[in-house]
Design an enzyme around this catalytic site. Structure first.
Site, PDB file in Angstrom:
ATOM      1  CB  CYS A 298       0.981   8.561   0.599  1.00 55.57           C
ATOM      2  SG  CYS A 298       1.353   7.196   1.729  1.00 55.57           S
TER       3      CYS A 298
ATOM      4  CB  SER B 186      -0.732   3.736  -7.536  1.00 53.44           C
ATOM      5  OG  SER B 186       0.538   3.830  -6.937  1.00 53.44           O
TER       6      SER B 186
HETATM    7  O1  RRO Z   1       2.681   3.227   0.628  1.00 52.48           O
HETATM    8  C1  RRO Z   1       1.651   3.445   1.280  1.00 52.48           C
HETATM    9  O2  RRO Z   1       1.614   3.252   2.506  1.00 52.48           O
HETATM   10  C2  RRO Z   1       0.417   3.970   0.673  1.00 52.48           C
HETATM   11  C3  RRO Z   1       0.388   4.902  -0.341  1.00 52.48           C
HETATM   12 BR1  RRO Z   1       1.889   5.502  -1.194  1.00 52.48          BR
HETATM   13  C4  RRO Z   1      -0.850   5.441  -0.773  1.00 52.48           C
HETATM   14  O3  RRO Z   1      -0.949   6.304  -1.657  1.00 52.48           O
HETATM   15  N1  RRO Z   1      -1.969   4.992  -0.172  1.00 52.48           N
HETATM   16  C5  RRO Z   1      -1.934   4.068   0.794  1.00 52.48           C
HETATM   17  O4  RRO Z   1      -2.984   3.696   1.314  1.00 52.48           O
HETATM   18  N2  RRO Z   1      -0.739   3.556   1.198  1.00 52.48           N
END
Ligand code: RRO
Length: 305
Positions: free
Chosen positions: A131, A21
């Site tokens: 996150c 993701s």
């Molecule tokens: O969007 C982000 O800054 C981010 C997410 Br959602 C995540 O799950 N892990 C990450 O390192 N960045």
């Protein structure tokens, strides 16, 4: 050589490798580089039930052995995802696993309810509880077994298989893993990025707009291996998806031997958008050479050695 599909609870994957993701957009962006249908699944960037602007720039900073990010969950929201991104992924033949996020238990419930309306078009939902770039006044959900369990419990009611994505930035990982499995998560995705920071020595200021960010890439592979190994040792029957520094067949095998049933490729796609397809091909060659007929022969091998 044909091998048995990988079983992750109710979900079966033809191949043990998918995108991670956040590192492959919403997925269809990569259809020009390789056949998305060749991968086990495409896990999309996390979406909420609302639009979200993300963090202030700079948001990315390359490090010697990986990358720091502080994207901050920028996204157009789940309605946009269902209307625009999901059809594009379907046209590419991908098995789709949307990733979700929210600020509260209820936010997770609402986005899951919306995705449940298209349940027949998605394979599972990856619930991003980890996150590192959210800020706010609450603890990270993946650092609190009660909250993490509540989120899974609320989302599980809609009947879509859930995978809980957990954090390496806690010594409670095994407790959290137990809590989300007890609440109904069918698999664990281990692990999200490691909290980190870099300083621009010219200005004396942090390189990322938010100061801290999430470190990914080969730098964190030993951390991912340790997390996967610990959770597998404590929970022999859990379904585990490994992520963290997979750049070639050998690093994918390492995560599998630690205990992963399948793996995700993330940061490697920044250097080469074809990385997931290339690594999957090499992984299958690796298995062919060894006469592996079932990926379960590789999964958790380090616990049997
Ligand atoms: O969007 C982000 O800054 C981010 C997410 Br959602 C995540 O799950 N892990 C990450 O390192 N960045």
């Amino acid at each position: 050589m044909k091998r048995k599909p990988v079983s992750l609870g109710k979900v079966e994957l033809d191949q043990p490798l998918m995108t991670a993701s956040g590192t492959a957009g919403y997925g269809a962006e990569f259809a020009d580089y390789f056949g998305l249908h060749d991968l086990g699944a495409v896990v999309t960037k996390s979406v909420a039930h609302f639009e979200w602007p993300g963090n202030r720039a700079p948001r990315l900073h390359p490090t010697k052995s990986g990358m720091l990010n502080s994207v901050g969950l920028q996204g157009s929201g789940v309605d946009h995802f269902i209307e625009h991104d999901l059809p594009a992924l379907e046209r590419a033949g991908a098995k789709v696993v949307p990733s979700i996020w929210g600020h509260s238990v209820d936010d997770y419930r609402v986005v899951t309810e919306k995705l449940a309306e298209v349940a027949d078009r998605i394979a599972a939902i990856e619930v991003n509880l980890s996150c590192p770039n959210l800020g706010g006044d609450h603890t990270m959900f993946a650092h609190d077994s009660r909250l993490a369990g509540q989120i899974i419990e609320q989302c599980e009611r809609f009947g879509v298989p859930l995978w809980a994505k957990l954090s390496p930035n806690t010594d409670l990982l095994v407790d959290i893993a137990r809590a989300v499995l007890a609440a109904g998560s069918q698999a664990l995705t281990l692990v999200n990025t490691v909290s980190g920071m870099a300083i621009d020595i010219g200005t004396g200021r942090p390189t990322l707009g938010t100061g801290r960010g999430g470190l990914s890439g080969p730098a964190i592979r030993p951390i991912a291996v340790r997390c996967i190994y610990d959770v597998r040792a404590a929970l022999p029957n859990a379904k585990i998806i490994g992520v963290g520094g997979v750049v070639d067949a050998e690093s994918a095998v390492e995560l599998m031997m630690a205990g992963a049933d399948a793996v995700q490729v993330g940061t490697a796609t920044f250097a080469d958008p074809k990385a997931p397809a290339k690594i999957l091909k090499a992984l299958n060659k690796w298995a062919d050479r060894r006469g592996i007929t079932d990926w379960s022969q590789v999964t958790s091998a380090a616990h049997r050695a």
